[in-house]
Design a protein around this motif. Sequence first.
Motif, short mmCIF file in Angstrom:
data_model
loop_
_atom_site.label_atom_id
_atom_site.label_comp_id
_atom_site.label_asym_id
_atom_site.label_seq_id
_atom_site.Cartn_x
_atom_site.Cartn_y
_atom_site.Cartn_z
N VAL A 70 0.83 -1.20 0.00
CA VAL A 70 0.00 0.00 0.00
C VAL A 70 0.87 1.26 0.00
CG1 VAL A 70 -0.22 -0.13 2.53
CG2 VAL A 70 -1.86 1.22 1.25
N TYR A 71 0.45 2.24 -0.82
CA TYR A 71 1.07 3.56 -0.79
C TYR A 71 -0.07 4.57 -0.61
CZ TYR A 71 3.72 7.70 -2.09
OH TYR A 71 4.31 8.95 -2.07
N VAL A 72 -0.21 5.08 0.62
CA VAL A 72 -1.33 5.95 1.03
C VAL A 72 -2.65 5.24 0.71
CG1 VAL A 72 -2.26 8.30 1.06
CG2 VAL A 72 0.15 7.95 0.57
N ASP A 73 -3.37 5.64 -0.35
CA ASP A 73 -4.64 4.96 -0.64
C ASP A 73 -4.60 4.20 -1.97
OD1 ASP A 73 -4.49 7.19 -2.17
OD2 ASP A 73 -6.55 7.87 -1.84
N ASP A 74 -3.41 3.96 -2.48
CA ASP A 74 -3.24 3.13 -3.68
C ASP A 74 -2.72 1.76 -3.25
OD1 ASP A 74 -3.86 5.01 -5.90
OD2 ASP A 74 -2.22 6.13 -5.01
N ILE A 75 -3.41 0.72 -3.65
CA ILE A 75 -3.10 -0.63 -3.15
C ILE A 75 -2.88 -1.60 -4.30
CG2 ILE A 75 -3.95 -2.54 -1.69
CD1 ILE A 75 -5.86 -0.43 -0.42
N ILE A 76 -1.85 -2.44 -4.14
CA ILE A 76 -1.62 -3.54 -5.10
C ILE A 76 -1.86 -4.86 -4.37
CG2 ILE A 76 0.11 -4.75 -6.49
CD1 ILE A 76 1.51 -2.11 -6.95
#
Length: 388
Positions: A70-76
């Motif tokens: 996760v990067y802030v509110d972007d998720i893989i």
Amino acid sequence: MDIPAGLETTSNFNKVCRLRKSLYGLKQSPRAWFERFTKVVKGYGFVQCQSDHTLFVKHFPKGKLAIIIVYVDDIILTGDHEEKIDLLKKLLTKEFEIKDLGNLKYFLGMEIARSKKGIAVSQRKYVLDLLNETGMLGCKPAETPMDTTVKLEESDGSAPVDKGRYQRLVGKLIYLSHTRPDIGFSVSVVSQFMNNPTEKHMTAVIRILRYLKMTPGKGLFFQRTTNKEIEIFSDADWAGSVTDRRSTSGYCSFVWGNLVTWRSKKQSVVARSSAEAEFRAMAQGICEGIWLNRLLEELRVPLKHPVVLYCDNQVAISIAKNPVHHDRTKHVEIDRHFIKEKIEEGVFKVSYTPTNCQTADILTKALARVNFEDLTEKLGMINIYNAA
């Protein structure tokens, strides 16, 4: 914030409002969101990795796993257990408002392309937008990002330039270097003059943009290999800085034959010899190798062989392997003991590589076109948009 209606205030009013939930836009809101997300994900049985706190892993029988990064509110979401990943998407939808964008194609300005041969990661759109924004789309392309004859220094006598514009440009180039190790050294150099940039420094930045004009679609390529080792190349350019004669360290690490991490950084102290500069670079490379080893252990992918560290300085290698203390190395004693300890533990193996095969050379100095192109190829960089 305004005082709530109906609350009486006096001259010695000393009460504060307590927030019951995080407000969007406040400095602590990303932290509050991440704490909430972590709590939810851990409730589903995921474990937060200690080597990277934004990485969550859940292991299943037969060696299968699911991974969240996760990067802030972007998720893989990734892994090899598709049923559990689909279930996780449904569970996350119940807790948060999320949008499933399908297979990973675009993430934080990075473009991901897949084929049977492997995965390519580039920032072509980001480069073209940057060139368009700076009016450089029609500029004359350059074959390398930095002129080998130019040595930048703080007070070079040229006129000062717009500090804000310079900082914005360099900041965008720093973000671009996440997928472009070929500009790692040149961006590291121009970022040292953020406080008082001059025309000469701006010319160096323009040179990087001219190089990007020639190679906008170049990026990293990750291919499937049978090689199951970690290899690290470390190098140093002794006394390369004209301003303070500090050396530049560079290292790049390959996991299973693919470039994963790299760094170009000016050393914090002046080295008295080239061997000392190389020695400090070796210590930084070993730190990176330890981190990669821990990360693979948390993913339950243990290494069967020691991490191989390649260096092109025979003296630095002999100091690392020699248990005898020398007066010449007493001022780098901590690094010496650190490297020696890791070699004795069998975690690392130090090997010599000729200078012409030293991949990290591209991260320590400006190179001529032939050498530069050879090393970018060794880094595993390709241009998938090239017609050829």
